[in-house]
Design a protein around this motif. Sequence first.
Motif, PDB file in Angstrom:
ATOM      1  N   ASP A   1      -0.702  -9.973 -30.860  1.00 17.27           N
ATOM      2  CA  ASP A   1      -1.080 -10.576 -31.894  1.00 17.27           C
ATOM      3  C   ASP A   1      -2.264 -11.564 -31.958  1.00 17.27           C
ATOM      4  N   ILE A   2      -2.395 -12.123 -30.671  1.00 13.23           N
ATOM      5  CA  ILE A   2      -3.426 -13.088 -30.349  1.00 13.23           C
ATOM      6  C   ILE A   2      -4.298 -12.928 -29.313  1.00 13.23           C
ATOM      7  N   MET A   3      -4.206 -11.836 -28.487  1.00 13.88           N
ATOM      8  CA  MET A   3      -5.104 -11.498 -27.384  1.00 13.88           C
ATOM      9  C   MET A   3      -6.365 -11.353 -27.881  1.00 13.88           C
ATOM     10  N   HIS A   4      -7.455 -11.302 -26.829  1.00 12.95           N
ATOM     11  CA  HIS A   4      -8.642 -10.930 -26.865  1.00 12.95           C
ATOM     12  C   HIS A   4      -8.771  -9.379 -26.518  1.00 12.95           C
ATOM     13  N   SER A   5      -9.339  -8.537 -27.515  1.00 13.04           N
ATOM     14  CA  SER A   5      -9.412  -7.027 -27.087  1.00 13.04           C
ATOM     15  C   SER A   5     -10.685  -6.479 -27.289  1.00 13.04           C
ATOM     16  N   GLY A   6     -10.849  -5.261 -27.093  1.00 13.03           N
ATOM     17  CA  GLY A   6     -12.401  -4.712 -27.171  1.00 13.03           C
ATOM     18  C   GLY A   6     -13.365  -5.499 -26.337  1.00 13.03           C
TER      19      GLY A   6
ATOM     20  N   ARG B   1     -14.403  -8.179 -26.713  1.00 17.39           N
ATOM     21  CA  ARG B   1     -13.960  -9.708 -26.368  1.00 17.39           C
ATOM     22  C   ARG B   1     -13.371  -9.762 -24.969  1.00 17.39           C
ATOM     23  N   ILE B   2     -12.977  -8.799 -24.223  1.00 15.25           N
ATOM     24  CA  ILE B   2     -12.333  -8.988 -23.101  1.00 15.25           C
ATOM     25  C   ILE B   2     -13.500  -9.190 -22.093  1.00 15.25           C
ATOM     26  N   PRO B   3     -13.192 -10.208 -21.288  1.00 16.69           N
ATOM     27  CA  PRO B   3     -14.180 -10.423 -20.396  1.00 16.69           C
ATOM     28  C   PRO B   3     -13.864  -9.576 -19.073  1.00 16.69           C
ATOM     29  N   VAL B   4     -14.875  -8.605 -18.835  1.00 14.58           N
ATOM     30  CA  VAL B   4     -14.521  -7.548 -17.700  1.00 14.58           C
ATOM     31  C   VAL B   4     -15.771  -7.146 -16.807  1.00 14.58           C
ATOM     32  N   VAL B   5     -15.679  -7.205 -15.597  1.00 10.43           N
ATOM     33  CA  VAL B   5     -16.822  -6.672 -14.755  1.00 10.43           C
ATOM     34  C   VAL B   5     -16.275  -5.724 -13.764  1.00 10.43           C
ATOM     35  N   ASN B   6     -17.026  -4.750 -13.257  1.00  9.93           N
ATOM     36  CA  ASN B   6     -16.802  -3.824 -12.152  1.00  9.93           C
ATOM     37  C   ASN B   6     -16.869  -4.629 -11.001  1.00  9.93           C
TER      38      ASN B   6
ATOM     39  N   ILE C   1     -18.203 -14.428 -17.568  1.00  7.17           N
ATOM     40  CA  ILE C   1     -17.269 -15.684 -17.918  1.00  7.17           C
ATOM     41  C   ILE C   1     -17.822 -16.430 -19.137  1.00  7.17           C
ATOM     42  N   SER C   2     -19.059 -16.865 -19.008  1.00  2.00           N
ATOM     43  CA  SER C   2     -19.822 -17.586 -19.645  1.00  2.00           C
ATOM     44  C   SER C   2     -20.060 -17.033 -21.237  1.00  2.00           C
ATOM     45  N   ARG C   3     -20.175 -15.765 -21.212  1.00  2.00           N
ATOM     46  CA  ARG C   3     -20.321 -15.009 -22.572  1.00  2.00           C
ATOM     47  C   ARG C   3     -19.079 -14.882 -23.211  1.00  2.00           C
ATOM     48  N   LYS C   4     -17.835 -14.868 -22.605  1.00  2.00           N
ATOM     49  CA  LYS C   4     -16.790 -14.462 -23.190  1.00  2.00           C
ATOM     50  C   LYS C   4     -15.896 -15.751 -23.542  1.00  2.00           C
TER      51      LYS C   4
END
Length: 344
Positions: free
Chosen positions: A223-228, A230-235, A247-250
């Motif tokens: 209900d409250i998580m960041h998804s799509g 908006r998830i901070p993710v890197v290879n 990290i800064s962007r998200k």
Amino acid sequence: MSLFSDISQRRDSQAPSPMTDQTATDFRTSALRAIRIERDAIDALEGRIGEQFDRACEVIMACKGRVVVTGMGKSGHVGNKIAATLASTGTPSFFVHPGEASHGDMGMITPQDVVIAISNSGNTSEVVTILPLIKRMGAPLISMTGNANSTLAREAVANLDVSVAVEACPLGLAPTSSTTATLVMGDALAVALLEARGFSAEDFAFSHPGGSLGRRLLLKVSDIMHSGDRIPVVNESTPLSGALLEISRKGLGMTTVVDDQGKLTGIFTDGDLRRTLDRSVDIHNTPIREVMTRHGKTIEADHLAAEALNIMEEMKINALPVLDDGGALVGAINMHDLLRAGVI
């Protein structure tokens, strides 16, 4: 002397003189005496939980409608609270003022309901007046009285004895011990019914969705998580500098790290950054997999948000990757999300 000054002098002469010799010890003595008297009144209730109490519970459990509580004066105030407690613990209930019942509100009561009538004397006129109407429609009556021989007690299918030896009020006038005993008996009834129904904390939360308890028990991570996006993710091959940009962007104080198949392999947080800088690492050429935290804590999306809070507090961390039941990364959540949602 004018008429107004004469009236003023007479009023002053009749006014009670202020207490000038009352000490802090006197205040405390009075308070402790009141507490002891009311405690004794509560203790006396234990011996009255018997067949009449069982009968009252059975009648309410068999009720197809609602429990209607009524009472006059202080008994009415207590009745309001008892009705509210019953309603919030799995027994639909509401309060009807007996005076208003005589002027139209009897229409709120149906033959499928159960009526709990409260009166210390058991003969309160406003309550006794509506008894024939309650009996005529066939709604079972449960009484809570301090007089087992009263009209109210005699007409009830079950009478809960809330009599007291003495009121805490030294004048014996203000309802004190009697209202306390009635309130406790009402709580005992509500708790007995709650347990008989198997009423759970989750059920309670559904009755209190706007409260902090409701949010803690009902709100899920999804209900409250960041998804799509908006998830901070890197290879995991991304340079540390690229991870810092993510990290800064998200703005979650962390980034998740995934392999070429998109599977979560680690996490990099503000804490990891501090530890990395202490090692004088080249942020432009060091891949994130060399400095990330592997096998970090995660939580599944369908878990309660309160569980995420417990993990963060126990592990002293501020964010968690969120997985689905197949282990795929579907979101991220941090302490600020829980704070905004009222879980904290």
